[in-house]
Design a protein around this motif. Sequence first.
Motif, PDB file in Angstrom:
ATOM      1  N   PRO A 205      -1.112  14.005  -3.549  1.00  0.00           N
ATOM      2  CA  PRO A 205      -0.432  12.804  -2.994  1.00  0.00           C
ATOM      3  C   PRO A 205      -1.707  11.662  -2.880  1.00  0.00           C
ATOM      4  O   PRO A 205      -2.828  12.174  -2.517  1.00  0.00           O
ATOM      5  N   TYR A 206      -1.307  10.505  -2.850  1.00  0.00           N
ATOM      6  CA  TYR A 206      -2.161   9.372  -2.889  1.00  0.00           C
ATOM      7  C   TYR A 206      -1.550   8.061  -2.223  1.00  0.00           C
ATOM      8  O   TYR A 206      -0.570   7.976  -2.194  1.00  0.00           O
TER       9      TYR A 206
ATOM     10  N   ILE B   1      -4.696  11.863  -0.232  1.00  0.00           N
ATOM     11  CA  ILE B   1      -4.490  12.239   1.059  1.00  0.00           C
ATOM     12  C   ILE B   1      -4.593  13.810   1.178  1.00  0.00           C
ATOM     13  O   ILE B   1      -4.153  14.759   0.646  1.00  0.00           O
ATOM     14  N   HIS B   2      -5.461  14.059   2.315  1.00  0.00           N
ATOM     15  CA  HIS B   2      -5.709  15.362   2.648  1.00  0.00           C
ATOM     16  C   HIS B   2      -4.534  16.560   2.784  1.00  0.00           C
ATOM     17  O   HIS B   2      -3.352  16.005   3.276  1.00  0.00           O
ATOM     18  N   ARG B   3      -4.623  17.674   2.184  1.00  0.00           N
ATOM     19  CA  ARG B   3      -3.435  18.596   2.242  1.00  0.00           C
ATOM     20  C   ARG B   3      -2.748  18.748   3.858  1.00  0.00           C
ATOM     21  O   ARG B   3      -1.563  18.593   3.989  1.00  0.00           O
ATOM     22  N   ASN B   4      -3.527  18.696   4.925  1.00  0.00           N
ATOM     23  CA  ASN B   4      -3.139  18.901   6.193  1.00  0.00           C
ATOM     24  C   ASN B   4      -2.521  17.742   6.563  1.00  0.00           C
ATOM     25  O   ASN B   4      -1.419  17.764   7.112  1.00  0.00           O
ATOM     26  N   VAL B   5      -2.712  16.573   6.108  1.00  0.00           N
ATOM     27  CA  VAL B   5      -2.344  15.330   6.373  1.00  0.00           C
ATOM     28  C   VAL B   5      -0.950  15.177   5.589  1.00  0.00           C
ATOM     29  O   VAL B   5      -0.054  14.622   6.183  1.00  0.00           O
TER      30      VAL B   5
ATOM     31  N   ASN C  16       0.824  -1.427  -0.082  1.00  0.00           N
ATOM     32  CA  ASN C  16       0.046  -0.036   0.137  1.00  0.00           C
ATOM     33  C   ASN C  16       0.891   1.118   0.087  1.00  0.00           C
ATOM     34  O   ASN C  16       0.900   1.976   0.969  1.00  0.00           O
ATOM     35  N   PRO C  17       1.523   1.398  -1.057  1.00  0.00           N
ATOM     36  CA  PRO C  17       2.400   2.614  -1.200  1.00  0.00           C
ATOM     37  C   PRO C  17       1.822   4.028  -1.297  1.00  0.00           C
ATOM     38  O   PRO C  17       0.681   4.146  -1.648  1.00  0.00           O
ATOM     39  N   VAL C  18       2.440   4.893  -1.148  1.00  0.00           N
ATOM     40  CA  VAL C  18       2.074   6.550  -1.265  1.00  0.00           C
ATOM     41  C   VAL C  18       2.845   7.100  -2.488  1.00  0.00           C
ATOM     42  O   VAL C  18       4.180   6.451  -2.620  1.00  0.00           O
ATOM     43  N   TRP C  19       2.413   7.850  -3.325  1.00  0.00           N
ATOM     44  CA  TRP C  19       2.973   8.405  -4.482  1.00  0.00           C
ATOM     45  C   TRP C  19       2.179   9.849  -4.618  1.00  0.00           C
ATOM     46  O   TRP C  19       1.324  10.080  -4.133  1.00  0.00           O
ATOM     47  N   VAL C  20       2.983  10.536  -5.451  1.00  0.00           N
ATOM     48  CA  VAL C  20       2.697  11.869  -5.324  1.00  0.00           C
ATOM     49  C   VAL C  20       2.699  12.427  -6.750  1.00  0.00           C
ATOM     50  O   VAL C  20       3.531  12.112  -7.886  1.00  0.00           O
ATOM     51  N   GLU C  21       1.452  12.847  -7.253  1.00  0.00           N
ATOM     52  CA  GLU C  21       1.498  13.484  -8.800  1.00  0.00           C
ATOM     53  C   GLU C  21       1.259  14.785  -8.728  1.00  0.00           C
ATOM     54  O   GLU C  21       0.666  15.545  -7.861  1.00  0.00           O
TER      55      GLU C  21
END
Length: 201
Positions: free
Chosen positions: A152-153, A164-168, A137-142
Amino acid sequence: MNHSDPESDKQEPQQADKDLGQILSELAKSSDGKSLPPVEKWDPDFCGDMELVIKRDGSWHYQGSPIGRQRLVKLFSTVLKKEDDKYFLVTPVEKLGIRVEDAPFLVIRMQVKDSVEGPIISFEDNCDNQIVLTKENPVWVEHDSKTGEPSPYIMVRRNLHALIHRNVFYELVERAEERVIDDKKHLGVISAGEFFSLGTI
């Protein structure tokens, strides 16, 4: 010789003829309320599109109005399925097309726990999914091609992902560290023994 009118040959999108109450009743029969239904094993006939949209802010709208009852949203979210770039709600007997503006889920909080192997980062989304940041379950940024704004997702399950919410995301960036990968400096975080890049610097 008869010539058919090209306009008459165009097919309009098929509309589902069921209302929210009927669909909810069928979903309740499909789920035991304790575990996620095995939607990946269901391959019912397509029954048309319904007027349901998941907005970028994570809210669900039916026929132009927001669904205010979070219990209903959670129930619908358990039978989400993505095929290619299209989203559906599925039961064992039917498949209904819906529209998703960005991602079907929205991460609203994160927490970090320390382990003997190092930090473990986990997230919670607006449908109560608990997601641990791992290789599976990776994170990545577009980045927006025009503005450069990052989105970010993280993968949630079965090729469904969450924005992913901006604050998080800001919380995540605060934990970031530099690492050189393929001669490029990356800013990223460590979770479950893996390094996840948030972008180059």
